[in-house]
Motif scaffolding. Structure first.
Motif, PDB file in Angstrom:
ATOM      1  N   ARG A 146       6.810 -14.083  -9.776  1.00  0.00           N
ATOM      2  CA  ARG A 146       7.832 -15.113  -9.935  1.00  0.00           C
ATOM      3  C   ARG A 146       7.255 -16.417  -9.395  1.00  0.00           C
ATOM      4  N   ALA A 190       6.142  -5.650  -7.638  1.00  0.00           N
ATOM      5  CA  ALA A 190       7.443  -5.544  -8.297  1.00  0.00           C
ATOM      6  C   ALA A 190       7.664  -6.619  -9.349  1.00  0.00           C
ATOM      7  N   GLU A 238       4.061   4.967  -5.317  1.00  0.00           N
ATOM      8  CA  GLU A 238       3.962   6.402  -5.058  1.00  0.00           C
ATOM      9  C   GLU A 238       2.527   6.867  -5.251  1.00  0.00           C
ATOM     10  N   LEU A 281       5.429 -10.508  -5.985  1.00  0.00           N
ATOM     11  CA  LEU A 281       6.421  -9.986  -5.038  1.00  0.00           C
ATOM     12  C   LEU A 281       6.200  -8.477  -4.896  1.00  0.00           C
ATOM     13  N   PHE A 282       6.155  -8.031  -3.656  1.00  0.00           N
ATOM     14  CA  PHE A 282       5.903  -6.620  -3.389  1.00  0.00           C
ATOM     15  C   PHE A 282       7.167  -5.941  -2.886  1.00  0.00           C
ATOM     16  N   SER A 283       7.297  -4.688  -3.174  1.00  0.00           N
ATOM     17  CA  SER A 283       8.431  -3.905  -2.681  1.00  0.00           C
ATOM     18  C   SER A 283       8.373  -3.795  -1.167  1.00  0.00           C
ATOM     19  N   GLY A 284       9.556  -3.763  -0.567  1.00  0.00           N
ATOM     20  CA  GLY A 284       9.643  -3.497   0.866  1.00  0.00           C
ATOM     21  C   GLY A 284       9.741  -2.006   1.159  1.00  0.00           C
ATOM     22  N   GLY A 285       9.489  -1.194   0.161  1.00  0.00           N
ATOM     23  CA  GLY A 285       9.648   0.254   0.325  1.00  0.00           C
ATOM     24  C   GLY A 285       8.353   0.997   0.602  1.00  0.00           C
TER      25      GLY A 285
END
Lengths: 185, 413
Positions: free
Chosen positions: B268, B265, B195, B273-277
């Motif tokens: 691992r 996010a 955001e 790992l990145f958000s798909g949002g």
């Protein structure tokens, strides 16, 4: 139901706002566990039931048990007793976003007349078939298209849809990694 | 033991403004400063940083901006000079090189322990800043050791980083500025975006912060802000104080070759790992920017200001690639450095008074600390008004908080 200036989308926003305030001071009561039980029928056909969950510090029960049949279509050489498991992800996402749209609209005093979300999940099945190790098993992407009829400007409707994503459990679960543990009991 | 009426902790703009109003009321006080006046501005900022606010807004009580470039933005040396000048002009009783190590309640006020001795006082003003420590998410612990990790407190300029790509995490003011600077240095840059607050640098020919000021948005009081906790933790807008007054939004960054990915996010197996949002946060930011511009337009129309500014304009929606990547192999050598531009938090570890909530935020109502009479705070985001976050917001806040403090002293006599 709650009405703000005569607006009624059937969402009790006051109850949700009260819960938000109450749970701020009681994080332990906010811990929920959702449960489902899947029973294999035959082939790639299974039946899942959902009835109980835990929340607000106690065991809870839905008004009725729900049953979900999953299978695969005939083009997968299956009997198609029900929808494909990955389609349930679309069911979850669409219903979660629609619930969010209604709640946010109620909170913002926007009367909805109709809300329809069309979901498309792009899926390269070479992944699950093991045909190409560079192809993932899951969706390559999901597209949600909302058609909303409401007493609001296009800008306000876009804001409803944006806010519903921001507060959606399923949108978060699909877009962010989740730690999943699978064991044999 | 030494006694005084009021101890002010911190000699930045906030502590010095408190001192100014305390002196005006002849309230005996000292200002304790761990380093030098304006210490954070001297030592905890990167080299190229300039204020987001235009120079004409860099005013302190009784000290308007009187330089020759009202529309420019101060470099850190100029900010230090501004605050030094204020300290000298107000003859603030500053004790530099004095670190407060604990603060506790007594029967008639507070006991302040420092590395230079102890002071008993009746009232305390916390003005030690909102950005004492970089806030770095837990997932940083899982970043492989081969990748250099820096925070804005470590970062001074691109030359200090190893060669190779950089993942900048966070797209508020710090993140977009560092991403732009690192990209200009020739490095591949990936910007992980959650955001954020999008703003054009100028709108209808005026600085966007002129609009915030003139239209009254910044004057909104803390008790009128709909979701105050959110307003207080909101990241700073995507602005940079560059002399050419260009916008530094995500479109500007991607035009220079910065790659956008979603919020970081998890790490691992050596992969971030990145958000798909990403598209969701981007459209929220676009919508909120347009809503803000609408309020500016409405204000201009009703106040007859329309003729003094250029016509209304709208900006291109943020361009998001059709598919952003969801994972980045941190061991693959593509990225040599991760920059955590994930915000800052205050340091209250030295407070032996139960006034900090479980998330590390001070419990206060407009700078009056709750359940601890005689304890006050200044210089925190949206403390009493939206403008409290900025240097010029301190004047009204400090006057009102010192008013309250003075009333407290009077009641106790």
């Amino acid at each position: 139901m709650t009405t703000i200036d005569g607006i009624d989308n059937g969402v009790n926003v006051q109850a949700l706002l009260d819960a938000r305030e109450a749970l701020k001071g009681a994080p332990e009561a906010a811990q929920f566990t959702w449960r489902s039980t899947t029973r294999w029928e035959n082939g790639v056909h299974s039946t899942t039931t959902v009835r109980n969950f835990f929340g607000l510090g106690a065991e809870q029960t839905h008004k009725a048990e729900s049953t979900f049949t999953a299978d695969h279509p005939e083009v997968f050489a299956a009997e198609d007793h029900g929808i494909t498991p990955i389609e349930y992800l679309l069911v979850g996402l669409g219903s979660c976003l629609a619930a969010g749209v209604a709640s946010v609209a109620q909170n913002r005093g926007i009367q909805l007349r109709s809300v329809e979300a069309t979901l498309e999940g792009a899926h390269d099945i070479r992944g699950i078939l093991g045909a190409d190790s560079d192809v993932r098993n899951g969706f390559n992407g999901v597209k949600v298209t909302f058609n909303i009829d409401a007493d609001a400007s296009r800008e306000d409707i876009e804001a409803l849809v944006a806010q519903s994503q921001k507060r959606s459990a399923v949108f978060d679960a699909l877009t962010n990694p989740t730690d999943v543990t699978v064991e044999v009991a | 033991m030494e006694r005084t009426t009021t101890v002010v902790v911190g000699a930045g703009h906030a502590g010095l403004a408190a001192s100014h109003f305390l002196s005006e009321r002849a309230i005996d006080h000292v200002v304790l400063e761990r380093g030098d006046v304006a210490n954070s501005w001297r030592r905890e900022r990167w080299d190229s940083l300039r204020l987001l606010t235009p120079n004409w807004q860099s005013r302190l009580p009784g000290q308007p901006y009187d330089g020759s470039d009202p529309d420019g933005y101060m470099a850190m040396g100029e900010v230090v000079e501004l605050i030094d000048r204020f300290a000298a002009r107000t003859r603030a009783p500053v004790r530099t090189g004095t670190t407060v190590t604990s603060l506790r309640r007594t029967d008639d006020g507070y006991h302040v322990r420092t590395d230079q001795g102890e002071i008993a006082c009746r009232t305390v003003v916390l003005a030690s800043g909102a950005c004492n420590r970089p806030s770095v998410p837990r997932l940083s612990e899982a970043v492989p050791g081969t990748v250099e990790q820096v925070t804005p407190f470590d970062y001074r300029g691109p030359d200090q980083l190893p060669d190779g790509g950089v993942l900048v995490v966070g797209a508020s003011a710090t993140g977009v500025q560092l991403a732009a600077e690192l990209r200009r240095s020739g490095r591949p840059v990936i910007l992980s975006t959650g955001e954020h607050v999008r703003m054009p640098r100028t709108y209808r020919g005026r600085d966007v912060l002129w609009w915030m000021d003139a239209s009254g948005v910044w004057d909104q009081r803390h008790d009128e802000v709909p979701d105050l906790p959110r307003a207080r933790r909101l990241g700073s807008p995507q602005l940079a104080g560059t002399p050419d007054r260009t916008s530094l939004d995500l479109n500007a960054l991607t035009a220079t070759g910065v790659e956008l990915v979603g919020r970081s996010a998890a790490v691992r197996d050596g992969e971030m790992l990145f958000s798909g949002g990403l598209r969701a946060v981007v459209s929220l930011a676009d919508l909120k920017m347009d809503r803000l511009l609408n309020t500016f337009d409405a204000w201009a129309a009703t106040t007859g200001t329309d003729d003094e500014v250029k016509p209304a304009e709208r900006f291109e929606p943020t361009r998001v690639p059709s598919a952003t990547r969801l994972r980045l192999d941190l061991r693959g050598g593509e990225v040599a450095t991760v920059v955590w531009a994930t915000g800052f938090r205050p340091d209250y570890t030295w407070l032996d008074v139960p006034v900090v909530d479980e998330k590390g935020h001070l419990n206060h109502d407009g700078g009056v600390v709750l359940d601890s009479p005689g304890l006050y705070a200044l210089g925190l985001p949206v403390l009493r008004r939206r403008k409290s976050t900025f240097i010029h917001g301190i004047e009204d806040d400090a006057r009102e908080v010192v008013d309250h403090l003075s009333g407290h002293l009077a009641r106790r006599h």
